[in-house]
Design an enzyme around this catalytic site. Structure first.
Site, PDB file in Angstrom:
ATOM      1  N   LYS A 174       0.891  -1.174   0.000  1.00  0.00           N
ATOM      2  CA  LYS A 174       0.000   0.000   0.000  1.00  0.00           C
ATOM      3  C   LYS A 174       0.929   1.224   0.000  1.00  0.00           C
ATOM      4  O   LYS A 174       1.386   1.671   1.051  1.00  0.00           O
ATOM      5  CB  LYS A 174      -0.893  -0.023   1.250  1.00  0.00           C
ATOM      6  N   ARG A 178       0.295   9.838  -2.142  1.00  0.00           N
ATOM      7  CA  ARG A 178       0.796  11.070  -2.762  1.00  0.00           C
ATOM      8  C   ARG A 178       1.611  10.782  -4.024  1.00  0.00           C
ATOM      9  O   ARG A 178       1.670  11.596  -4.931  1.00  0.00           O
ATOM     10  CB  ARG A 178       1.713  11.827  -1.807  1.00  0.00           C
ATOM     11  N   SER A 227       5.432   8.230   9.565  1.00  0.00           N
ATOM     12  CA  SER A 227       5.586   9.112  10.725  1.00  0.00           C
ATOM     13  C   SER A 227       5.347   8.349  12.032  1.00  0.00           C
ATOM     14  O   SER A 227       4.701   7.286  12.048  1.00  0.00           O
ATOM     15  CB  SER A 227       4.599  10.273  10.605  1.00  0.00           C
ATOM     16  N   CYS A 282      14.222  10.634   6.304  1.00  0.00           N
ATOM     17  CA  CYS A 282      14.221  10.291   7.730  1.00  0.00           C
ATOM     18  C   CYS A 282      15.630  10.255   8.281  1.00  0.00           C
ATOM     19  O   CYS A 282      15.825  10.189   9.481  1.00  0.00           O
ATOM     20  CB  CYS A 282      13.542   8.950   7.956  1.00  0.00           C
TER      21      CYS A 282
HETATM   22  P1  NAD Z   1       2.695   9.127   6.989  1.00  0.00           P
HETATM   23  O1  NAD Z   1       2.842   8.512   8.330  1.00  0.00           O
HETATM   24  O2  NAD Z   1       1.774  10.282   6.840  1.00  0.00           O
HETATM   25  O3  NAD Z   1       2.205   8.034   5.916  1.00  0.00           O
HETATM   26  C1  NAD Z   1       2.828   6.783   5.813  1.00  0.00           C
HETATM   27  C2  NAD Z   1       1.792   5.766   5.338  1.00  0.00           C
HETATM   28  O4  NAD Z   1       0.765   5.661   6.317  1.00  0.00           O
HETATM   29  C3  NAD Z   1       1.134   6.143   4.029  1.00  0.00           C
HETATM   30  O5  NAD Z   1       1.041   4.994   3.210  1.00  0.00           O
HETATM   31  C4  NAD Z   1      -0.241   6.645   4.451  1.00  0.00           C
HETATM   32  O6  NAD Z   1      -1.247   6.377   3.506  1.00  0.00           O
HETATM   33  C5  NAD Z   1      -0.512   5.869   5.721  1.00  0.00           C
HETATM   34  N1  NAD Z   1      -1.361   6.630   6.653  1.00  0.00           N
HETATM   35  C6  NAD Z   1      -1.394   7.975   6.800  1.00  0.00           C
HETATM   36  N2  NAD Z   1      -2.298   8.318   7.735  1.00  0.00           N
HETATM   37  C7  NAD Z   1      -2.846   7.170   8.184  1.00  0.00           C
HETATM   38  C8  NAD Z   1      -3.834   6.875   9.176  1.00  0.00           C
HETATM   39  N3  NAD Z   1      -4.431   7.831   9.882  1.00  0.00           N
HETATM   40  N4  NAD Z   1      -4.129   5.586   9.403  1.00  0.00           N
HETATM   41  C9  NAD Z   1      -3.538   4.614   8.709  1.00  0.00           C
HETATM   42  N5  NAD Z   1      -2.605   4.843   7.757  1.00  0.00           N
HETATM   43  C10 NAD Z   1      -2.247   6.096   7.507  1.00  0.00           C
HETATM   44  O7  NAD Z   1       4.181   9.514   6.514  1.00  0.00           O
HETATM   45  P2  NAD Z   1       4.602  10.350   5.237  1.00  0.00           P
HETATM   46  O8  NAD Z   1       4.279  11.790   5.468  1.00  0.00           O
HETATM   47  O9  NAD Z   1       4.158   9.700   4.003  1.00  0.00           O
HETATM   48  O10 NAD Z   1       6.201  10.148   5.309  1.00  0.00           O
HETATM   49  C11 NAD Z   1       7.041  10.945   6.085  1.00  0.00           C
HETATM   50  C12 NAD Z   1       7.372  10.282   7.400  1.00  0.00           C
HETATM   51  O11 NAD Z   1       7.978   9.018   7.170  1.00  0.00           O
HETATM   52  C13 NAD Z   1       8.400  11.068   8.214  1.00  0.00           C
HETATM   53  O12 NAD Z   1       7.994  11.064   9.560  1.00  0.00           O
HETATM   54  C14 NAD Z   1       9.681  10.280   8.036  1.00  0.00           C
HETATM   55  O13 NAD Z   1      10.631  10.416   9.074  1.00  0.00           O
HETATM   56  C15 NAD Z   1       9.147   8.894   7.972  1.00  0.00           C
HETATM   57  N6  NAD Z   1      10.104   7.987   7.355  1.00  0.00           N
HETATM   58  C16 NAD Z   1      10.775   7.141   8.176  1.00  0.00           C
HETATM   59  C17 NAD Z   1      11.725   6.290   7.652  1.00  0.00           C
HETATM   60  C18 NAD Z   1      12.489   5.357   8.532  1.00  0.00           C
HETATM   61  O14 NAD Z   1      13.103   4.441   8.014  1.00  0.00           O
HETATM   62  N7  NAD Z   1      12.485   5.526   9.846  1.00  0.00           N
HETATM   63  C19 NAD Z   1      11.971   6.297   6.270  1.00  0.00           C
HETATM   64  C20 NAD Z   1      11.257   7.168   5.464  1.00  0.00           C
HETATM   65  C21 NAD Z   1      10.301   8.009   6.021  1.00  0.00           C
END
Ligand code: NAD
Length: 504
Positions: A174, A178, A227, A282
């Site tokens: 999934k 965006r 996140s 990240c």
């Molecule tokens: P996000 O948490 O908004 O979204 C990630 C995924 O979760 C997406 O597929 C989204 O559709 C889903 N999602 C969003 N809201 C949801 C909800 N309420 N319920 C269930 N699923 C939901 O993150 P983003 O903005 O796409 O990415 C940026 C974040 O990812 C930053 O915090 C970054 O640090 C983190 N990140 C972490 C790593 C790591 O390895 N630690 C790597 C890349 C990105």
């Protein structure tokens, strides 16, 4: 009319059946370029059923044959590199060079799993008791799901599905709503590489799709990257439903600059680490901690003109060093953090707010921002901003600088720039951080090591890719077998060449 995307289920492109869609922008222009269907629970269940049907045959396909598909997939990615990078940049906004770099990092994971037969060999202990042998094998977990963020739409899915598939699982991805096109295209390329249909499905969607993956009994393991707030929810919900879950989350990565560091090298390093990909990484360095006033003054003085002259532009401008951020909300959020930092007393050495590019006035651009004299109580310091903003927190001593790292909520990455081995050793040994760099600003492990943070940067027991990835996507089974007549009384090993007579 904007283009309508699809799901990829059972080896085919499938049109969304519902009436819910998400908009995909070109972040450089603000234009809506595509629409992505947001799957209903039923559509997600269809993808899970496809993965479940493909599982029995794939799980017993010999590892060397699974590896062969990965070799083919590697060739597919290499020959489609330009197409994938264009897809990625057009939805994400990052420069084509950055896009290719990230696809190459995903490719390295594919290369790692081309050696999966060697990795899955298992352990064997002969003769643990009379006539008893013991062996451990790693078997697939089952149907695995991957939920991925917007910032690395090719690399992060490739941290997951190649390892899961090579270990004999089937997979439902999934991707971020965006920028989902890379995930879809990668699944098609896997299929063209010889992966049987149903082994890898892609469903597009939002919370409804994610909640179905978390609660459906047909899913055995969930990998999440995104996140911290969502990751914590994913971990708790998935674990409560009895699934194996790894959730890699947000970060605030510190870079210590010791008085003995090569300041020019540190400044060069932080330019890429803080501002590359517009800070939407990240592992981006978002806090610089120079130790001592003299170090801090020299560091900020040399860094400021570099940040000021950062070339920001659309991905189509090959001279751009940094693209826009992902959405208008994201731009507004980042600028709000800068407002708050300045209001709380931070000094805006370079202020990237309000940047407008001629011809791209509706784009989501934020200029490189350098805030000095940030203190640990400010929101620019405590929170992950996920934009091109570097906070400088000046400290008087190494001990105080290290304490900042120890006390911060996040524990993804940290780096120290120094020429002193003793300080570097203390830092690497004692910080509560998952990935540590010495004179390396973004210490992202290579594919055959594992990626993951500590504290609020990872929930679950396993990091991703490398051996930790293999452990996550396999279950250990240990067999103890007795064949009482196997070693007969008086039997001996045949030590000498040619003495091949059976034991009597
Ligand atoms: P996000 O948490 O908004 O979204 C990630 C995924 O979760 C997406 O597929 C989204 O559709 C889903 N999602 C969003 N809201 C949801 C909800 N309420 N319920 C269930 N699923 C939901 O993150 P983003 O903005 O796409 O990415 C940026 C974040 O990812 C930053 O915090 C970054 O640090 C983190 N990140 C972490 C790593 C790591 O390895 N630690 C790597 C890349 C990105």
């Amino acid at each position: 009319m904007s283009e309508e995307l699809f799901h990829f289920i059972d080896g085919e492109r499938v049109k969304g059946t519902g009436d819910r869609f998400g908009n995909i922008n070109n972040p450089a222009t603000g234009e809506i370029t595509k629409q992505v269907p947001l799957a209903s629970a039923d559509e997600v269940r269809g993808a899970i059923a496809s993965a479940a049907a493909a599982l029995p045959a794939w799980a017993v396909t010999p590892p060397a044959k699974r590896a062969q598909v990965m070799f083919n997939f590697r060739d597919q990615i290499r020959s489609h590199m330009d197409e994938l990078a264009e897809l990625l940049s057009s939805e994400h906004g990052k420069t084509v060079e950055d896009a290719k770099g990230s696809i190459s990092r995903g490719l390295e994971v594919v290369e790692f799993v081309c050696g999966i037969p060697q990795v899955l060999k298992g352990e064997y202990s002969e003769g643990v008791a009379n006539g008893v042998d013991s062996y451990g094998v790693r078997q697939p977990v089952g149907v695995c799901a991957g939920i991925t963020p917007f910032n690395f739409p090719a690399m992060v899915p490739m941290w997951m599905f190649p390892v899961a598939l090579a270990c004999g699982n089937t997979f439902v991805l999934k991707p971020s709503e965006r920028d989902p096109s890379c995930g879809l295209r990668l699944a098609e390329l896997m299929f063209e590489a010889g992966l049987p249909k149903g082994c890898l499905n892609v469903v597009n969607g939002d919370k409804e799709a994610v909640d179905t993956l978390l609660n459906d009994p047909g899913v055995d393991a969930v990998s999440f990257v995104g996140s911290t707030a969502i990751g914590r929810y994913i971990y708790e919900t998935g674990a409560a439903a009895g699934k194996r879950v790894q959730a890699l989350c947000g970060a605030k990565n510190h870079m210590l600059i010791m008085p003995d560091a090569d300041i020019d090298q540190a400044v060069d390093a932080v330019m890429g680490a803080a501002y590359g990909s517009a800070g939407e990484r990240c592992m981006a360095v978002s806090v610089a901690v120079p130790v001592g006033e003299e170090t801090a003054n020299a560091f900020v003085e040399k860094l400021a003109p570099r940040v000021q002259s950062l070339k920001v532009g659309p991905y189509t401008d090959t001279s751009a060093e940094m693209g826009p951020v992902i959405t208008r909300e994201s731009k507004e959020r980042i600028e709000r953090y800068i407002d708050e930092g300045i209001a709380a007393g931070a000094e805006a050495v370079v202020d990237g707010r309000g940047l407008s590019l001629q011809g791209y006035e509706d784009g989501f651009f934020v200029g490189g921002t350098l805030l000095d004299r940030v203190t640990p109580d400010m929101s620019v310091y405590t929170d992950e901003i996920f934009g091109p903003v570097l906070s400088v927190v000046r400290q008087d001593s190494y001990v105080d600088a290290k304490q900042l790292v120890l006390d911060h909520e996040y524990g993804n990455g940290a780096a120290i720039f120094t020429r002193d081995g003793d300080t570097a050793r203390d830092f690497t040994q004692s910080v509560n951080i998952g990935m540590v760099g010495v004179n390396v600003p973004i210490p992202v492990p290579v594919a055959y090591h594992s990626f993951g943070g500590w504290k609020s940067s990872l929930f679950g027991d396993h990091s991703i890719h490398g051996m930790e990835g293999v452990r996550f996507y396999t279950r250990l089974k240990t067999v103890t077998a007795r064949w009482p007549s196997g070693i007969k009384e008086g039997a001996v090993f045949n030590f000498h060449a040619g003495s091949d007579t059976a034991p009597t």
